[in-house]
Design a protein around this motif. Sequence first.
Motif, short mmCIF file in Angstrom:
data_model
loop_
_atom_site.label_atom_id
_atom_site.label_comp_id
_atom_site.label_asym_id
_atom_site.label_seq_id
_atom_site.Cartn_x
_atom_site.Cartn_y
_atom_site.Cartn_z
N MET A 143 0.83 -1.20 0.00
CA MET A 143 0.00 0.00 0.00
C MET A 143 0.86 1.25 0.00
O MET A 143 1.99 1.25 0.51
N ARG A 144 0.29 2.30 -0.55
CA ARG A 144 0.95 3.61 -0.53
C ARG A 144 0.08 4.59 0.26
O ARG A 144 -0.88 4.20 0.89
N GLY A 145 0.44 5.86 0.24
CA GLY A 145 -0.32 6.84 1.00
C GLY A 145 0.04 6.80 2.47
O GLY A 145 1.16 6.45 2.85
N ILE A 146 -0.92 7.11 3.34
CA ILE A 146 -0.62 7.22 4.77
C ILE A 146 -0.28 5.85 5.38
O ILE A 146 0.33 5.79 6.45
N ALA A 147 -0.67 4.76 4.71
CA ALA A 147 -0.38 3.43 5.23
C ALA A 147 0.92 2.85 4.69
O ALA A 147 1.25 1.71 4.97
N ARG A 148 1.65 3.65 3.95
CA ARG A 148 2.89 3.14 3.37
C ARG A 148 3.86 2.76 4.47
O ARG A 148 4.02 3.45 5.48
N HIS A 149 4.54 1.63 4.26
CA HIS A 149 5.51 1.16 5.24
C HIS A 149 6.74 0.69 4.47
O HIS A 149 6.69 -0.27 3.70
N ALA A 150 7.85 1.37 4.66
CA ALA A 150 9.07 1.06 3.92
C ALA A 150 9.74 -0.19 4.48
O ALA A 150 9.81 -0.39 5.69
N ASP A 151 10.23 -1.04 3.57
CA ASP A 151 10.96 -2.23 3.98
C ASP A 151 12.40 -1.88 4.31
O ASP A 151 12.96 -0.90 3.81
N GLU A 152 13.00 -2.70 5.17
CA GLU A 152 14.42 -2.60 5.46
C GLU A 152 15.12 -3.68 4.65
O GLU A 152 14.77 -4.86 4.72
N ARG A 153 16.12 -3.29 3.86
CA ARG A 153 16.80 -4.22 2.97
C ARG A 153 18.31 -4.05 3.11
O ARG A 153 18.80 -2.93 3.21
N VAL A 154 19.01 -5.17 3.08
CA VAL A 154 20.46 -5.15 3.11
C VAL A 154 20.98 -5.89 1.88
O VAL A 154 20.61 -7.06 1.66
N GLY A 155 21.77 -5.22 1.08
CA GLY A 155 22.37 -5.85 -0.09
C GLY A 155 23.52 -6.75 0.31
O GLY A 155 24.38 -6.36 1.11
N LEU A 156 23.53 -7.97 -0.25
CA LEU A 156 24.56 -8.95 0.08
C LEU A 156 25.53 -9.19 -1.06
O LEU A 156 26.41 -10.04 -0.98
N GLY A 157 25.36 -8.44 -2.15
CA GLY A 157 26.21 -8.60 -3.31
C GLY A 157 25.58 -9.47 -4.37
O GLY A 157 24.73 -10.33 -4.09
N ALA A 158 25.96 -9.25 -5.63
CA ALA A 158 25.48 -10.03 -6.78
C ALA A 158 23.97 -9.98 -6.91
O ALA A 158 23.35 -10.92 -7.43
#
Length: 409
Positions: A214-229
């Motif tokens: 969902m976007r708007g006021i209910a938007r919730h950003a994910d936490e992501r960690v790049g591990l390469g490749a």
Amino acid sequence: MDALREQLVTVLKQNGHLRSTAVERAFQAVPRERFLPGVEPETVYRCRQIVVKRDPGGAALSSASNPALVADMLEQLDPQPGHRVLEIGAATGINAALLAELVGPVGGVVTVEFDQDLADSARARLAGYRNVEVIRGDGALGHRQAVPYDRIIVTAGAWDISAAWWDQLAADGRIVVPLRVHESGLTRCFAFDRIAPHHLVSTTAPLVCGFVPMRGIARHADERVGLGAGVVLNLDAADEPDSAALSRAMRHPRHERWTGIQVDDTDPVGHLDLWLLAHADKPFGRLDPGESDLVSPAYRWAGAALYDGGTIAYVAFRPVGDSRHEIGAVAHGPDADQLAAELAGLLERWERAGRPNQTAVAAYRAGTRPVQPGDIARPDTILTIALSPMSSGLETDRLSAAARQAGSR
């Protein structure tokens, strides 16, 4: 087109996605090609998701969901003739058309779309469905002008059951919502019945699914960690991950621990990841391999993984026969052997517990009781989720009773 439509209905029925005459007839009546202009007819009537809008970076913003998932959610929703239905996420308008067929001319459908261009196109393609109203707005706010709704269906990944949905659902209503039960993106589509003003319980088995968030006021950003490749670990920022250390995990050799536990594609084990989330002492995450062959997570559980410091362990498969796989743990990092052993031990514990796959879920409005250990607390809703190996009708009744009791504590 009629032949393609009938072929789709036949496939959905054979695979158990169409279980009621009403939903089957709705699929027979709605011309999907009207809502997906420019898409090849064979693709329109295939069991696959079709992305219709992307952001500048290429991420999907809106799509026509896989017809199998659409059918499953409509069966969960069980709309009846004369019902008023609120849909969150009009997208192409296909689902609103199906809902219009199900509620009939004396019922009504309000569908809310965040993007003006999508709302306009859905409205144009729904011309002729006189019982459908398309609203451009933020779905988390619902639409107060037509309350209450007998049914609410959410067709985007939701982080919460918003206050507006609590307010706008009828006293005996049902809401079907794909809830992201963990910040890594682990999602289940639940059907909740309202049994009290601040209390909902699930009534059917949750669906394993993935949705555009969902976007708007209910938007919730994910936490992501790049591990390469191109490999990414999705996780929960509240677990305070050591992102720098995790980003180096794949530089360490691969460690494997195999359990001897075998499953095939028809085994009812789809909620193993949910069980791991509830029982692991280490933080949970989901490994996205992208196009890389650096990692090989088991496809059944969308990269279910645990991590500790700079070490990652994930659930893996290896083939042992026709459509059968052995489950194991693969780990990378300075403590790979230890974490692989810990994850393998959890898998063995899951096996001894009878492969829990039946869920008892209660949801109640935040502020109506204190948050307790094991709860999933969100701004507007608190969830309790329990898994059991039970499968009989009597045992399902017991699970329902457990969900009701959890909500009344």
